[in-house]
Write a protein that holds these residues in place. Structure first.
Motif, PDB file in Angstrom:
ATOM      1  N   GLY A  68       2.975 -16.932   7.952  1.00 61.08           N
ATOM      2  CA  GLY A  68       4.629 -16.355   7.949  1.00 61.08           C
ATOM      3  C   GLY A  68       4.564 -14.978   7.939  1.00 61.08           C
ATOM      4  O   GLY A  68       4.277 -14.474   9.435  1.00 61.08           O
ATOM      5  N   ASN A  69       5.493 -14.278   6.851  1.00 58.52           N
ATOM      6  CA  ASN A  69       5.954 -13.047   7.402  1.00 58.52           C
ATOM      7  C   ASN A  69       5.164 -12.480   6.309  1.00 58.52           C
ATOM      8  O   ASN A  69       5.513 -11.386   5.555  1.00 58.52           O
ATOM      9  N   VAL A  70       3.603 -13.174   5.827  1.00 55.45           N
ATOM     10  CA  VAL A  70       2.668 -12.205   5.445  1.00 55.45           C
ATOM     11  C   VAL A  70       2.010 -10.832   5.695  1.00 55.45           C
ATOM     12  O   VAL A  70       1.406 -11.565   6.718  1.00 55.45           O
ATOM     13  N   HIS A  71       1.593  -9.440   5.234  1.00 52.65           N
ATOM     14  CA  HIS A  71       1.211  -9.145   6.521  1.00 52.65           C
ATOM     15  C   HIS A  71       0.101  -9.006   5.095  1.00 52.65           C
ATOM     16  O   HIS A  71       0.202  -8.174   4.332  1.00 52.65           O
ATOM     17  N   LEU A  72      -1.610  -9.014   6.046  1.00 55.89           N
ATOM     18  CA  LEU A  72      -2.370  -8.501   5.547  1.00 55.89           C
ATOM     19  C   LEU A  72      -2.985  -7.049   5.226  1.00 55.89           C
ATOM     20  O   LEU A  72      -3.021  -6.791   6.626  1.00 55.89           O
ATOM     21  N   ILE A  73      -3.283  -6.581   4.278  1.00 52.25           N
ATOM     22  CA  ILE A  73      -3.763  -5.197   3.693  1.00 52.25           C
ATOM     23  C   ILE A  73      -4.815  -5.396   3.972  1.00 52.25           C
ATOM     24  O   ILE A  73      -5.372  -5.749   3.268  1.00 52.25           O
ATOM     25  N   THR A  74      -5.395  -4.541   4.791  1.00 51.27           N
ATOM     26  CA  THR A  74      -7.016  -4.670   5.287  1.00 51.27           C
ATOM     27  C   THR A  74      -7.436  -2.530   4.831  1.00 51.27           C
ATOM     28  O   THR A  74      -8.927  -2.784   4.865  1.00 51.27           O
ATOM     29  N   SER A  75      -6.699  -2.079   4.775  1.00 52.92           N
ATOM     30  CA  SER A  75      -6.600  -0.120   3.933  1.00 52.92           C
ATOM     31  C   SER A  75      -5.992   0.299   3.530  1.00 52.92           C
ATOM     32  O   SER A  75      -4.974   0.077   3.258  1.00 52.92           O
ATOM     33  N   LYS A  76      -6.045   1.156   2.946  1.00 59.12           N
ATOM     34  CA  LYS A  76      -5.496   1.847   1.405  1.00 59.12           C
ATOM     35  C   LYS A  76      -4.113   2.264   3.104  1.00 59.12           C
ATOM     36  O   LYS A  76      -2.688   3.039   2.665  1.00 59.12           O
ATOM     37  N   GLU A  77      -5.030   3.365   4.577  1.00 62.66           N
ATOM     38  CA  GLU A  77      -3.580   3.465   4.701  1.00 62.66           C
ATOM     39  C   GLU A  77      -2.252   2.236   6.023  1.00 62.66           C
ATOM     40  O   GLU A  77      -1.198   3.207   6.158  1.00 62.66           O
ATOM     41  N   SER A  78      -2.765   1.608   5.988  1.00 58.78           N
ATOM     42  CA  SER A  78      -2.045   0.271   5.863  1.00 58.78           C
ATOM     43  C   SER A  78      -1.155  -0.153   5.319  1.00 58.78           C
ATOM     44  O   SER A  78      -0.084  -0.486   5.048  1.00 58.78           O
ATOM     45  N   TRP A  79      -1.942  -0.012   3.746  1.00 57.98           N
ATOM     46  CA  TRP A  79      -1.104  -0.500   2.553  1.00 57.98           C
ATOM     47  C   TRP A  79       0.443   1.170   2.509  1.00 57.98           C
ATOM     48  O   TRP A  79       1.289   0.668   2.219  1.00 57.98           O
ATOM     49  N   ASP A  80      -0.167   2.421   2.810  1.00 55.04           N
ATOM     50  CA  ASP A  80       0.384   3.033   2.805  1.00 55.04           C
ATOM     51  C   ASP A  80       1.454   2.746   3.216  1.00 55.04           C
ATOM     52  O   ASP A  80       2.831   3.542   3.778  1.00 55.04           O
ATOM     53  N   GLN A  81       1.272   2.863   4.807  1.00 53.86           N
ATOM     54  CA  GLN A  81       1.784   2.609   5.849  1.00 53.86           C
ATOM     55  C   GLN A  81       3.089   1.872   5.569  1.00 53.86           C
ATOM     56  O   GLN A  81       4.256   1.582   6.292  1.00 53.86           O
ATOM     57  N   LYS A  82       3.098   0.709   4.763  1.00 48.18           N
ATOM     58  CA  LYS A  82       3.607  -1.215   4.931  1.00 48.18           C
ATOM     59  C   LYS A  82       4.380  -0.511   3.733  1.00 48.18           C
ATOM     60  O   LYS A  82       5.710  -0.453   4.148  1.00 48.18           O
ATOM     61  N   LEU A  83       4.226   0.267   2.567  1.00 49.74           N
ATOM     62  CA  LEU A  83       5.285   0.781   1.968  1.00 49.74           C
ATOM     63  C   LEU A  83       6.067   2.071   2.249  1.00 49.74           C
ATOM     64  O   LEU A  83       7.839   2.023   2.075  1.00 49.74           O
ATOM     65  N   VAL A  84       6.075   2.507   3.524  1.00 57.23           N
ATOM     66  CA  VAL A  84       6.713   3.720   3.601  1.00 57.23           C
ATOM     67  C   VAL A  84       7.664   3.190   4.424  1.00 57.23           C
ATOM     68  O   VAL A  84       9.138   3.464   4.715  1.00 57.23           O
ATOM     69  N   GLU A  85       7.686   2.162   5.250  1.00 56.05           N
ATOM     70  CA  GLU A  85       8.268   1.607   6.151  1.00 56.05           C
ATOM     71  C   GLU A  85       9.210   0.648   5.362  1.00 56.05           C
ATOM     72  O   GLU A  85      11.058   0.630   6.252  1.00 56.05           O
ATOM     73  N   ALA A  86       8.611   0.199   4.445  1.00 58.77           N
ATOM     74  CA  ALA A  86       9.723  -0.467   3.466  1.00 58.77           C
ATOM     75  C   ALA A  86      10.378   0.444   2.916  1.00 58.77           C
ATOM     76  O   ALA A  86      11.884  -0.430   3.175  1.00 58.77           O
ATOM     77  N   SER A  87      10.144   1.512   2.839  1.00 56.23           N
ATOM     78  CA  SER A  87      11.547   1.820   2.330  1.00 56.23           C
ATOM     79  C   SER A  87      11.892   2.056   2.928  1.00 56.23           C
ATOM     80  O   SER A  87      13.679   2.211   2.962  1.00 56.23           O
ATOM     81  N   GLY A  88      11.867   2.630   3.989  1.00 56.98           N
ATOM     82  CA  GLY A  88      12.697   3.642   5.337  1.00 56.98           C
ATOM     83  C   GLY A  88      13.857   2.574   6.065  1.00 56.98           C
ATOM     84  O   GLY A  88      15.508   2.388   6.561  1.00 56.98           O
ATOM     85  N   ASP A  89      13.151   1.166   5.502  1.00 61.29           N
ATOM     86  CA  ASP A  89      13.966  -0.112   5.700  1.00 61.29           C
ATOM     87  C   ASP A  89      14.776  -0.576   4.957  1.00 61.29           C
ATOM     88  O   ASP A  89      15.403  -1.608   4.710  1.00 61.29           O
ATOM     89  N   GLY A  90      14.901   0.313   3.535  1.00 62.83           N
ATOM     90  CA  GLY A  90      15.533  -0.801   2.686  1.00 62.83           C
ATOM     91  C   GLY A  90      14.870  -2.464   2.067  1.00 62.83           C
ATOM     92  O   GLY A  90      15.807  -2.532   1.274  1.00 62.83           O
ATOM     93  N   LYS A  91      13.837  -2.646   2.063  1.00 63.09           N
ATOM     94  CA  LYS A  91      13.267  -3.196   2.071  1.00 63.09           C
ATOM     95  C   LYS A  91      12.964  -3.351   0.163  1.00 63.09           C
ATOM     96  O   LYS A  91      11.617  -2.602   0.451  1.00 63.09           O
ATOM     97  N   ILE A  92      12.507  -4.689  -0.232  1.00 60.75           N
ATOM     98  CA  ILE A  92      11.709  -4.891  -1.575  1.00 60.75           C
ATOM     99  C   ILE A  92      10.713  -5.102  -0.824  1.00 60.75           C
ATOM    100  O   ILE A  92      10.130  -5.887   0.195  1.00 60.75           O
ATOM    101  N   VAL A  93       9.118  -4.809  -1.176  1.00 55.06           N
ATOM    102  CA  VAL A  93       8.025  -4.971  -1.335  1.00 55.06           C
ATOM    103  C   VAL A  93       7.719  -6.060  -2.808  1.00 55.06           C
ATOM    104  O   VAL A  93       7.838  -6.216  -3.464  1.00 55.06           O
ATOM    105  N   ILE A  94       6.995  -7.585  -1.730  1.00 55.37           N
ATOM    106  CA  ILE A  94       6.593  -8.834  -2.482  1.00 55.37           C
ATOM    107  C   ILE A  94       4.992  -8.112  -2.294  1.00 55.37           C
ATOM    108  O   ILE A  94       4.188  -8.697  -1.673  1.00 55.37           O
ATOM    109  N   ALA A  95       4.197  -7.754  -3.478  1.00 51.99           N
ATOM    110  CA  ALA A  95       2.549  -6.956  -2.838  1.00 51.99           C
ATOM    111  C   ALA A  95       1.873  -8.786  -3.661  1.00 51.99           C
ATOM    112  O   ALA A  95       1.831  -8.615  -4.986  1.00 51.99           O
ATOM    113  N   ASN A  96       0.923  -9.452  -3.590  1.00 52.39           N
ATOM    114  CA  ASN A  96       0.191 -10.597  -3.961  1.00 52.39           C
ATOM    115  C   ASN A  96      -1.475  -9.591  -3.641  1.00 52.39           C
ATOM    116  O   ASN A  96      -2.063  -9.464  -3.232  1.00 52.39           O
ATOM    117  N   PHE A  97      -1.776  -8.849  -5.233  1.00 58.50           N
ATOM    118  CA  PHE A  97      -3.566  -9.488  -5.177  1.00 58.50           C
ATOM    119  C   PHE A  97      -3.961 -10.456  -5.757  1.00 58.50           C
ATOM    120  O   PHE A  97      -4.133 -10.434  -6.433  1.00 58.50           O
TER     121      PHE A  97
END
Length: 139
Positions: free
Chosen positions: A24-53
């Motif tokens: 679907g639209n779920v992004h698999l996070i495989t590193s701390k770097e990809s986590w940080d990148q997605k959080l920055v991307e979401a903030s820049g786009d004004g998006k809420i992040v739903i993180a499933n641990f």
């Protein structure tokens, strides 16, 4: 209530299992770097992040995975992330994940809500509330 408190890894690499959890639209996070990148991307786009641990061995995690994918398609204004607690233990520890599944709702890099367990109704209510509040703020 539908949550797993911890279980040692039995077999080797579970990376193939993660494919079933994502989609679907779920992004698999495989590193701390990809986590940080997605959080920055979401903030820049004004998006809420739903993180499933989550964990591939966790029954409730497996049960809610298809629903999580559906939610990712139903709420395209949010960014849905999937983190395997076994693969990214340091990240899971830093977010104080004590049970799986644990869902964090994040705005501008900060937790605004948290849901523990596989209760579909409650999870969607929390997501709807935060997405609706974000949409109202932007109008």
């Amino acid at each position: 209530m539908g949550l797993c408190l911890g279980k040692p890894r039995i077999d080797g690499d579970d990376s193939e299992e993660n494919v079933k959890f994502s989609g679907g639209n779920v992004h698999l996070i495989t590193s701390k770097e990809s986590w940080d990148q997605k959080l920055v991307e979401a903030s820049g786009d004004g998006k809420i992040v739903i993180a499933n641990f989550s964990a591939t061995w966790c029954g409730p995690c497996k049960m809610i995975a298809p629903f999580y994918r559906e939610l990712s398609e139903k709420y395209p204004s949010a960014m849905f992330l999937l983190i395997d607690v076994e693969e990214l233990t340091e990240l899971s520890t830093s977010w104080e994940v004590k049970a799986t599944p644990t869902f964090f709702l994040i705005r501008d890099g900060r937790q605004v809500d948290k849901h523990v367990g596989a209760n579909k109704t409650q999870l969607e209510k929390r997501i709807t509330a935060i997405v609706d509040s974000t949409t109202q703020c932007q109008n």
